[in-house]
Design a protein around this motif. Structure first.
Motif, PDB file in Angstrom:
ATOM      1  N   TYR A 188       0.871  -1.178   0.000  1.00 58.92           N
ATOM      2  CA  TYR A 188       0.000   0.000   0.000  1.00 58.92           C
ATOM      3  C   TYR A 188       0.906   1.226   0.000  1.00 58.92           C
ATOM      4  O   TYR A 188       1.422   1.619   1.067  1.00 58.92           O
ATOM      5  CB  TYR A 188      -0.857   0.038   1.271  1.00 58.92           C
TER       6      TYR A 188
ATOM      7  N   ARG B 165       2.939   0.899   3.399  1.00 62.19           N
ATOM      8  CA  ARG B 165       2.636  -0.227   4.304  1.00 62.19           C
ATOM      9  C   ARG B 165       2.740  -1.548   3.550  1.00 62.19           C
ATOM     10  O   ARG B 165       2.355  -1.623   2.390  1.00 62.19           O
ATOM     11  CB  ARG B 165       1.218  -0.062   4.861  1.00 62.19           C
TER      12      ARG B 165
ATOM     13  N   SER C 108       1.728  -5.822   4.054  1.00 60.23           N
ATOM     14  CA  SER C 108       1.125  -6.871   4.878  1.00 60.23           C
ATOM     15  C   SER C 108       1.203  -8.166   4.073  1.00 60.23           C
ATOM     16  O   SER C 108       1.345  -8.127   2.846  1.00 60.23           O
ATOM     17  CB  SER C 108      -0.327  -6.538   5.231  1.00 60.23           C
TER      18      SER C 108
HETATM   19  O1  LIG Z   1      -3.517  -5.604   4.662  1.00 58.78           O
HETATM   20  C1  LIG Z   1      -4.204  -6.008   5.568  1.00 58.78           C
HETATM   21  O2  LIG Z   1      -3.985  -5.700   6.744  1.00 58.78           O
HETATM   22  C2  LIG Z   1      -5.395  -6.913   5.295  1.00 58.78           C
HETATM   23  C3  LIG Z   1      -5.576  -7.278   3.851  1.00 58.78           C
HETATM   24  C4  LIG Z   1      -6.808  -8.102   3.594  1.00 58.78           C
HETATM   25  O3  LIG Z   1      -7.770  -8.005   4.299  1.00 58.78           O
HETATM   26  C5  LIG Z   1      -6.818  -9.025   2.443  1.00 58.78           C
HETATM   27  O4  LIG Z   1      -5.852  -9.028   1.635  1.00 58.78           O
HETATM   28  O5  LIG Z   1      -7.791  -9.798   2.338  1.00 58.78           O
END
Ligand SMILES: O=C(O)CCC(=O)C(=O)O
Ligand SMILES: COc1cc(/C=C/C(=O)SCCNC(=O)CCNC(=O)[C@H](O)C(C)(C)COP(=O)(O)OP(=O)(O)OC[C@H]2O[C@@H](n3cnc4c(N)ncnc43)[C@H](O)[C@@H]2OP(=O)(O)O)ccc1O
Ligand SMILES: [Fe+2]
Length: 357
Positions: free
Chosen positions: A216, A299, A301
């Motif tokens: 992100y 960010r 994840s």
């Molecule tokens: O990036 C996040 O914290 C969650 C991402 C998410 O919910 C997803 O990829 O389904």
């Protein structure tokens, strides 16, 4: 080499999707203002007044998987919140750090290097780079790129074609996290009266593992966009590593309230997906969540979507219906559910209606 920022709506979609530059490529043009294509209508933005700080999702210590209290804590969290964080899971911090570095490493590559892995152009179908959610189907694009890997243990031939900057960190993590996934599913299924996860159930619960590196980028107007729109996952469970920036919100119990999931160093966020809600006949809840963008930081994840195999038939488990409860869902083929999920933009919890009786 810098490229001019595209401005017309059609130019943006062409530049980001068809020309395979992704959102990262767009941001790297030196984006000063937000293209219209990314501006969410007000009702799809998260407003500060909707966020409640009095509630939080549980943080569960899993250092002793045999502790009888653990199964109760996980059951309660999965039934009430659909979300919890686990700590002391045994995966070394170094492996988690390398994984996050690998995500930054990949998205920090020159545009031409990243593009080699774009969806439809990648050298192997076990890895692809993509953007948003369903960019040709949704009205407004999401502020996210992701690199997606299909993990098949021992598939060295195709793994040799993965981007070298992230291959080893992804494989090291996957090898360690598999045991955690199995333990979590065992405990969750114990409370559904399932004594043993046989081969058929294993295929329906975890027949296909996808790991994504989500990126992100910082955003000039974070309040106007969405990182990920309101959705529930379609997985059986999702195991998520987030960095220290924050931005993940889960729907609270009170009407239209949202709870932040604070980053906890070394923790993994676990959430129940639609498949386990269906298999448990609504005992476990797959709860909506969303991600907001950040104004100054990039960010990352890393979710693992623990999915059924494509031709698994998903429906309420016989063990759950032994009590005489009426089934709330009809059997569905997972591949059909998957295609349905991606055939439209994120739309909250509506996908599960596809399986409802
Ligand atoms: O990036 C996040 O914290 C969650 C991402 C998410 O919910 C997803 O990829 O389904
Ligand atoms: C992301 O948020 C999520 C994700 C999840 C996911 C859980 C998972 O388990 S998998 C995660 C990885 N995602 C996927 O594997 C889905 C990828 N999409 C597909 O496989 C297909 O698009 C499809 C869903 C089967 C739909 O196929 P179809 O209608 O035939 O459309 P396509 O031909 O594939 O696409 C047309 C055209 O658009 C390009 N394109 C499609 N999607 C993207 C994208 N995201 N980024 C970039 N480009 C895309 C595609 O390449 C085609 O281009 P052409 O140039 O060939 O025309 C759980 C929860 C979440 O919140
Ligand atoms: Fe999600």
């Amino acid at each position: 080499m810098s490229t001019a920022t595209p401005n017309a709506s059609s130019d943006v979609l062409d530049f980001v999707v068809h020309k395979a530059n992704g959102l990262k490529g767009l941001v790297d043009t030196g984006l000063q203002s937000l293209p219209r294509q990314y501006i969410q209508p007000p009702e799809r933005r998260l407003h500060a007044s909707q966020v409640i700080s009095q509630e939080s999702i549980p943080i569960i210590d899993v250092s002793n998987w045999d502790d009888p209290q653990l199964v109760e804590s996980i059951f309660e969290a999965a039934s009430k919140w659909g979300f919890f964080q686990i700590i002391n899971h045994g995966i070394p911090q170094e492996i988690l750090d390398h994984l996050q570095d690998a995500a930054h490493g990949f998205f920090g590559l020159p545009n031409e290097e990243r593009k080699k892995f774009w969806k439809g152009k990648s050298p192997t179908d076990t890895v692809f780079l993509a953007t948003s959610f369903s960019p040709l189907k949704e009205k407004v694009l999401e502020w996210k790129d992701y690199l997606s890997f299909r993990y098949i243990p021992g598939d060295e031939k195709s793994q040799a074609l993965w981007p070298s900057v992230c291959k080893d960190p992804v494989l090291d993590y996957m090898k360690r996290v598999e045991m955690v996934i199995k333990k979590l599913l065992e405990l969750l299924l114990t409370k559904l009266n399932v004594r043993e996860i046989d081969k058929e159930k294993e295929y329906a619960l975890m027949g296909s593992l996808t790991i994504n590196l989500n990126y992100y980028p910082h955003c000039p107007n974070p309040e106007l966009v969405t990182g990920v729109g309101c959705h529930s996952d379609i997985s059986s469970i999702t195991v998520l590593l987030q960095d220290d920036i924050g931005g993940l919100y889960v729907r609270g119990i009170e009407e239209d309230s949202w709870i932040h999931i604070p980053p906890v160093n070394g923790a993994l966020v676990i959430n129940i997906g639609d498949v386990l809600q269906i298999m448990s006949n609504d005992q476990y809840k797959s709860i909506e969540h969303r991600v907001v963008a950040n104004g100054s930081k990039n960010r990352v994840s890393v979710p693992i979507f623990v999915n059924p195999g494509p031709d698994a038939l998903i429906g309420p488990l016989p063990e759950v219906l032994e009590t005489g409860a009426a089934p709330r869902y009809k059997p569905i083929l997972f591949s059909d559910y998957f295609s349905y999920f991606f055939s439209k933009g994120h739309d909250g919890k509506n996908s599960i209606n596809y399986a409802k009786i």
